[in-house]
Each structure stands twice: as C-alpha cells, then as structure tokens.
Write a protein that holds these residues in place. Structure first.
Motif, PDB file in Angstrom:
ATOM      1  N   VAL A 201      42.480  60.772  27.599  1.00  0.00           N
ATOM      2  CA  VAL A 201      41.419  60.252  26.739  1.00  0.00           C
ATOM      3  C   VAL A 201      42.013  59.848  25.395  1.00  0.00           C
ATOM      4  O   VAL A 201      42.834  60.564  24.821  1.00  0.00           O
ATOM      5  CB  VAL A 201      40.283  61.276  26.542  1.00  0.00           C
ATOM      6  N   SER A 226      37.352  48.112  29.009  1.00  0.00           N
ATOM      7  CA  SER A 226      37.693  49.520  28.805  1.00  0.00           C
ATOM      8  C   SER A 226      39.039  49.822  29.447  1.00  0.00           C
ATOM      9  O   SER A 226      39.637  48.973  30.103  1.00  0.00           O
ATOM     10  CB  SER A 226      36.609  50.413  29.412  1.00  0.00           C
ATOM     11  N   ASP A 230      42.570  55.627  29.875  1.00  0.00           N
ATOM     12  CA  ASP A 230      42.680  56.126  31.245  1.00  0.00           C
ATOM     13  C   ASP A 230      43.405  55.161  32.185  1.00  0.00           C
ATOM     14  O   ASP A 230      44.253  55.572  32.981  1.00  0.00           O
ATOM     15  CB  ASP A 230      41.307  56.511  31.809  1.00  0.00           C
ATOM     16  N   LYS A 267      28.987  56.214  28.919  1.00  0.00           N
ATOM     17  CA  LYS A 267      29.557  56.677  30.192  1.00  0.00           C
ATOM     18  C   LYS A 267      29.641  55.548  31.214  1.00  0.00           C
ATOM     19  O   LYS A 267      30.550  55.523  32.038  1.00  0.00           O
ATOM     20  CB  LYS A 267      28.740  57.835  30.766  1.00  0.00           C
ATOM     21  N   HIS A 270      32.848  53.892  30.488  1.00  0.00           N
ATOM     22  CA  HIS A 270      33.993  54.704  30.870  1.00  0.00           C
ATOM     23  C   HIS A 270      34.183  54.749  32.388  1.00  0.00           C
ATOM     24  O   HIS A 270      35.296  54.578  32.904  1.00  0.00           O
ATOM     25  CB  HIS A 270      33.832  56.133  30.343  1.00  0.00           C
ATOM     26  N   TRP A 369      33.796  47.273  24.231  1.00  0.00           N
ATOM     27  CA  TRP A 369      34.206  48.652  23.978  1.00  0.00           C
ATOM     28  C   TRP A 369      33.403  49.268  22.859  1.00  0.00           C
ATOM     29  O   TRP A 369      33.339  50.483  22.713  1.00  0.00           O
ATOM     30  CB  TRP A 369      35.709  48.715  23.668  1.00  0.00           C
TER      31      TRP A 369
END
Length: 370
Positions: A201, A226, A230, A267, A270, A369
């Motif tokens: 992260v 994004s 990750d 979320k 992500h 983002w």
C-alpha cells in the motif's frame, strides 16, 4: 445426493480451505516475532504525491520532517492541484532545506494520472532508496524512516509496511474500514512471508530506484488509473527481494472516509486493479474470498435446517476459534485490538460489501485516482 447433502459437503470443503489458509499462511504472520535489525542509516528519499492536499500537508507533513534520521530528503510532488497545495509546499521548503519540489502540470497524454506525477518525483529524487507515503498520512513515531530503512539489505529491495487509519469513536463504518485494512494487511504480509508477495500500500511502502527503472517504471500499466502501489509491487516483487516491516514504530496512520458512499468509491478504485494481478495471485485471492462467502452461506443454511447439525456446529466452532485466534493476534500486532470482539460481524459485513463492489465494478468502471 440431495441438495442438503451437496451443501453439507461443500461446507466441509469451504472449512477445509479456510483452515489451510489460516494455518499455512495467516498463522505464520499472526505469531511472527519481530526480527532485531541493525540501524543502517542509508540515505532515503521520502516521496509524497499531493493533489489538492493543502490542509492535510499542513497537518501531517511536520511529522515526516520531524523524523529522527540522519540523512533524508522529502520529495513533494504537486500533482496539478487547483487549491493552495503548491503554496503550502513552497512555505515548508522555505523552512526546510531537505525538501525538493516537483510541480507537475497536466499534459494530454497523462491527464490526471498519478503514475505520471510519481514518475517525475522518482526521477527527481536524490537517493536510491525510496520511501512512499500519502499527504494525509502521518508516521506514528519519529523512527518510521529508521524502522522501514532497516529492512533494506543486499537482497531486500522492497519493504512492505502497514498503513492504518485513525479511530473514530462510536462509528461502525470506521471499524469496518479499519477491519478491511487489517484483513488486507494480514493477507499481503502473510503471502510475502510465504514467498509469494503480491501487493503493498502506498501509504507505507519502500523500494529502490534501481528496481523502479529496471521494471521501466509504471509503463506496463500506465493507462490504468490505480495501481501505482499494488500493481507495481505485483509486477516486481519476488520471494527473494521483498521484506515486511511490522514493528510498532514503522506504522503510518491516515484519515479514514467518514461516509459509506465515499469509502465505497475508494474501494471500487482499489479493487478494480486486482484483475491485473498475476494469475497465481488471482487464484489464491478468489479461492480465499469464495471459501469465506460459502462458509457463511452454507453454515447458515445447514444450521437453519439442522441438517447434521452436530458436525456442522463442530466445524463452525473450529473455524470461528481459528479465526478469532489468528486475526485477534494480528489485530493486536497491528494496533487494532479494539476490533477483536466483533470480528465475525465485521467479516460478514465486509464479505457483503466486497461482493457489492465487485458487481458495481462489472457494471461501470472507476477512473480517477482522486
């Protein structure tokens, strides 16, 4: 075979899969003893990308600048902000000679792309070892840089840290957010310890500039909004080059979302990157999630119908005890022990939320983002 027989044997399978994950992966992290590492004092570039973060920088940047570390610079990236972010950055730079400013203007090819801004910041950094955090994050101790940098060595060029969220009293949403963060951290720390690292992260992450340029930066996924943390770690991390840092002094803390809708939007963004992970990681994560979902679904069905209830209750209790033991220990390790009492309720809510997000992402895709 009757329908209930099928549900019963599927329930047993789901419990078995869960037990394997708990013992083979999560248990090893939950009871991991921190290793004592020598202080190396290597030169570090702390990189913070800020887009419309004027107020957060005022509140949190001082805790980065106050770090007890002999030689570090702070690279502050103004990612085409429309507020006073650049003015705030320049004010801090006037008082601290270890700040480097990177002022990014939007260009047509990379409009609103954080990876473009980060790339410019990384190129401008002075040192080979890079430590990343966000503008709304603060280190929880003055030894954050020291703890994270101590994990670098001749083999380890990536260090995964823990970035939690601040607590809000009497807020179930806050507990759910922190629980989701805890679960994600347990997964990526456990898989890294097992030799299959798959993510990190950006709130607390370190790697070398050498690794960045060896991978040609973010070029493999530059068009994906994004994934600067990750997806990049998924691309470059191996069992030989990745370390984890879970000492209390290495933690960072961020501001959590305060409305359910805002958290869901975050979320969605992500989770949308997970489909680009390596196949082995996707298989493990899908297997883990499906076994959790089916465990609760089949357990409820079998307990309501009292079908072979003695065996079902025994298996249900075994799984719950394992879950409490392992995630309870992990919560204490990562400073989230207030979540322990309601772990099963949080798990059920999170499973439902994740399923909702997955369905929403199939219907429409999140973009920016920030």
């Amino acid at each position: 075979m009757s329908l209930l027989d099928f549900v019963f044997y599927s329930f047993i399978t789901a419990v078995g899969i869960q037990v394997v994950f708990f013992i083979a992966f999560f248990g090893k992290f939950a009871f991991l003893k921190p290793e004592k590492k020598s202080q190396k004092n290597i030169d570090i570039s702390v990189i913070i990308c800020a887009k419309n973060e004027a107020e957060n920088l005022k509140n949190f940047l001082p805790s980065v600048l106050a770090q007890k570390y002999p030689n570090f610079e702070v690279v502050l990236i103004n990612d085409a902000s429309t507020d006073d972010t650049l003015d705030v950055i320049e004010a801090f730079a006037a008082e601290h000679n270890n700040i480097k400013i990177v002022d990014v203007k939007n260009i047509e090819a990379f409009w609103g792309n954080k990876k473009y801004a980060l790339t410019l910041g990384i190129k401008a950094s002075k040192y080979n070892h890079l430590l990343f955090t966000d503008a709304d994050c603060k280190p929880l101790s003055k030894y954050w840089i020291q703890e994270m940098s101590s994990c670098f060595n001749n083999e380890n060029s990536i260090v995964l840290g823990y970035g939690g969220y601040s607590k809000i009293k009497k807020s179930f949403l806050n507990k759910l957010i922190r629980f989701e963060t805890l679960v994600t951290a347990v997964q990526y720390f456990s898989f890294a310890k097992a030799g299959i690292p798959y993510m990190g992260v950006g709130r607390n992450l370190a790697y070398t500039k050498e690794e960045f340029f060896k991978a040609n930066g973010f070029i493999n996924h530059i068009k994906i909004r994004s994934g600067d943390d990750d997806l990049f770690i998924n691309q470059i991390a191996t069992k030989n080059n990745t370390a984890i840092c879970v000492t209390e002094n290495s933690f960072t803390q961020s501001l959590p979302k305060t409305t359910f809708n805002n958290w869901i939007k975050q979320k969605r963004r992500h989770i949308s990157t997970a489909k680009y992970y390596k196949l082995k990681h996707k298989i493990l994560l899908v297997l883990l999630y499906c076994s959790q979902l089916l465990f609760w679904l089949f357990a409820t069905t079998l307990l309501v119908t009292t079908f072979k209830w003695q065996i079902v209750v025994a298996l249900f209790a075994t799984r719950i005890i394992l879950y409490y033991t392992i995630f309870g220990a992990s919560a204490k390790k990562l400073g989230e022990k207030d979540l322990v009492l309601i772990l099963p309720f949080l798990e059920i809510f999170l499973i439902i939320t994740q399923l909702t997000i997955f369905i929403n992402n199939l219907i429409s895709k999140p973009n920016h983002w920030k």
